[in-house]
Structure formats: structure tokens, C-alpha cells
Design a protein around this motif. Structure first.
Motif, mmCIF file in Angstrom:
data_model
loop_
_atom_site.group_PDB
_atom_site.id
_atom_site.type_symbol
_atom_site.label_atom_id
_atom_site.label_comp_id
_atom_site.label_asym_id
_atom_site.label_seq_id
_atom_site.Cartn_x
_atom_site.Cartn_y
_atom_site.Cartn_z
ATOM 1 N N LEU A 124 37.854 85.051 -9.622
ATOM 2 C CA LEU A 124 37.462 86.132 -8.712
ATOM 3 C C LEU A 124 38.306 86.075 -7.444
ATOM 4 C CD1 LEU A 124 33.578 85.793 -8.907
ATOM 5 C CD2 LEU A 124 34.886 87.785 -9.637
ATOM 6 N N GLN A 125 38.530 87.223 -6.832
ATOM 7 C CA GLN A 125 39.148 87.243 -5.508
ATOM 8 C C GLN A 125 38.214 86.521 -4.541
ATOM 9 O OE1 GLN A 125 40.391 91.118 -4.014
ATOM 10 N NE2 GLN A 125 40.380 91.902 -6.117
ATOM 11 N N GLU A 126 38.756 85.878 -3.565
ATOM 12 C CA GLU A 126 37.930 85.212 -2.557
ATOM 13 C C GLU A 126 37.342 86.242 -1.607
ATOM 14 O OE1 GLU A 126 39.526 81.804 -0.571
ATOM 15 O OE2 GLU A 126 40.575 81.131 -2.379
ATOM 16 N N GLY A 127 36.133 85.970 -1.141
ATOM 17 C CA GLY A 127 35.503 86.807 -0.118
ATOM 18 C C GLY A 127 34.862 88.091 -0.602
ATOM 19 N N LEU A 128 34.749 88.292 -1.907
ATOM 20 C CA LEU A 128 34.116 89.509 -2.415
ATOM 21 C C LEU A 128 32.635 89.534 -2.061
ATOM 22 C CD1 LEU A 128 35.579 89.728 -6.031
ATOM 23 C CD2 LEU A 128 36.181 91.169 -4.080
ATOM 24 N N GLU B 259 28.446 83.324 -11.277
ATOM 25 C CA GLU B 259 27.110 83.375 -11.881
ATOM 26 C C GLU B 259 26.666 84.814 -12.150
ATOM 27 O OE1 GLU B 259 25.025 81.093 -13.167
ATOM 28 O OE2 GLU B 259 26.611 79.623 -12.831
ATOM 29 N N ASP B 260 27.144 85.760 -11.347
ATOM 30 C CA ASP B 260 26.821 87.170 -11.586
ATOM 31 C C ASP B 260 27.410 87.625 -12.919
ATOM 32 O OD1 ASP B 260 25.395 87.913 -9.085
ATOM 33 O OD2 ASP B 260 27.313 87.470 -8.138
ATOM 34 N N ASP C 61 32.945 76.789 -11.069
ATOM 35 C CA ASP C 61 32.786 76.949 -9.623
ATOM 36 C C ASP C 61 32.449 78.411 -9.349
ATOM 37 O OD1 ASP C 61 35.295 78.492 -9.136
ATOM 38 O OD2 ASP C 61 36.292 76.597 -9.601
ATOM 39 N N ALA C 62 32.221 78.743 -8.094
ATOM 40 C CA ALA C 62 31.742 80.079 -7.720
ATOM 41 C C ALA C 62 32.739 81.196 -8.021
ATOM 42 C CB ALA C 62 31.370 80.103 -6.241
ATOM 43 N N LEU C 63 34.013 80.845 -8.185
ATOM 44 C CA LEU C 63 35.033 81.872 -8.400
ATOM 45 C C LEU C 63 35.623 81.877 -9.808
ATOM 46 C CD1 LEU C 63 37.032 81.630 -5.035
ATOM 47 C CD2 LEU C 63 35.176 83.197 -5.617
ATOM 48 N N THR C 64 35.195 80.960 -10.679
ATOM 49 C CA THR C 64 35.815 80.821 -12.000
ATOM 50 C C THR C 64 34.857 81.194 -13.118
ATOM 51 O OG1 THR C 64 37.181 79.017 -11.127
ATOM 52 C CG2 THR C 64 37.065 79.237 -13.521
#
Length: 197
Positions: A52-56, A67-68, A99-102
Motif C-alpha cells: 500500500l502507499q504510505e499515509g492512505l 487488514e482492510d 505488516d500494515a502496508l503489505t
């Protein structure tokens, strides 16, 4: 359920990637398109890893996380939900979120075209916090969530009237501060030709 619905919802809900006018896969929420060259697609074609892009942020200001995406898949593949796009998730063995972005999607068999889940306007990511009460047979009672989804797109819903109109306003949390170019959008449908004019 039809083109008019997909077009309207794509202003509010997005996937990791979409398609341009040439049919090429382009990033939306993803930082880049996974490939064999960048290591995002495994050599055996049995997994694809998205970042994911950071800061979305969702339109309510909360962060978008891996997780979404994992939740969206579990929501849609549940047979009690009646997800119209469940086929987009066929062949998935599991989804990992290290992790939160993967987001790592593991397939049961090699997948030459791994761009089905979370790609295109018919496979957007839903906010887990908003749709978690809608799992399984509860999905049919989630009118508020379906009519007023919290999204990542350039607009957010301000009013929805079934078979009539959806009103949208610019999403203040949208990742590109120079967009959208319009403050509001009203999409009129349903009824007869005179009412829609």
C-alpha cells in the motif's frame, strides 16, 4: 450490479489497482504494480505481494491497512454474503498481512494473471471497521454501510436515494490534494427518462 453502479461507486471505493484506457494495470492504492522483475510476483506464480502507499486514509480520517484488504476477501468469499464479485477471489489459498502496508495473496495453483482480487472497479477494498458487523448472513441488514460506504476515492457519499440520486462531496482525506476538480457530484438515475433529464 451494472455499469452505472460500478461507475458511481468507483468515485468512492477503490482497489489496489485499476486499468487504464489501454487495459494496462495501473496503481490506485498500491505503491506500485507487482511484477516478476520487482519481486512482487513469485517465480512459481503462486503468490503476489502488494504494498500500500504510505499515509492512505479512509474518508473518515482513519488509516487504510492491509487488514482492510484481508477482511474484504473474507467478507466476499463468505457464501452467506452473496457477493456478486466472489469469482475475483477464486483460487486464493490465503492472504497474509505481515505488516500494515503489505498484502500477500497466496494461490492454490500457479496464476499467470494474478490481477483479479482488489483490481478494477468491481473489486474494491472495504473498510474493515465499517463492514465487520456485516459478515455472513448479517450482510443483508447492512443498508447504512452499503448506501454510505467509507472509501478512499476522490468523493464521499452525502446522500443516497434508491433508484433516484446519489450525492457526493470531495473527500478531504483524498491522497492527491489537487483532486478532485469538483466540490460536489450528483448522479441521477432510476425512474423514467423525463425524471432523469
Amino acid at each position: 450490479s451494472g455499469t452505472k453502479d460500478v461507475e458511481a461507486s468507483s468515485l468512492v471505493l477503490e482497489g489496489l489497482a485499476g486499468f487504464n484506457e489501454k487495459g494496462e494495470v495501473i496503481p490506485k492504492l498500491a505503491a506500485e504494480i507487482p511484477s516478476l522483475e520487482n519481486g512482487g510476483i513469485s517465480e512459481d506464480l503462486k503468490s503476489i505481494t502488494w504494498k500500500l502507499q504510505e499515509g492512505l486514509k479512509w474518508s473518515d480520517g482513519t488509516p487504510v491497512t492491509s487488514e482492510d484488504a484481508k477482511f474484504t476477501a473474507s467478507y466476499c468469499i463468505n457464501p452467506d454474503v452473496g457477493c456478486a464479485q466472489a469469482a475475483r477471489y477464486e483460487g486464493i489459498d490465503n492472504i497474509e498481512t505481515p505488516d500494515a502496508l503489505t498484502i500477500k495473496i497466496n494461490f492454490k495453483e500457479p496464476r499467470p494473471n494474478p490481477f483479479t482480487a482488489f483490481t478494477g472497479a468491481t473489486s474494491p477494498i472495504l473498510q474493515k471497521a465499517q463492514f465487520e458487523p456485516c459478515l455472513g448472513s448479517n450482510a443483508s441488514s447492512c443498508t447504512e454501510q452499503n448506501f454510505n460506504p467509507i472509501g478512499t476515492g476522490p468523493f464521499r457519499v452525502t446522500e443516497f436515494k434508491t433508484n433516484d440520486v446519489v450525492s457526493l462531496e470531495a473527500n478531504p482525506e483524498y491522497r492527491d490534494a489537487s483532486k478532485p476538480a469538483f466540490a460536489t457530484v450528483n448522479l441521477k438515475g432510476g425512474g423514467d427518462a423525463a425524471a432523469a433529464g
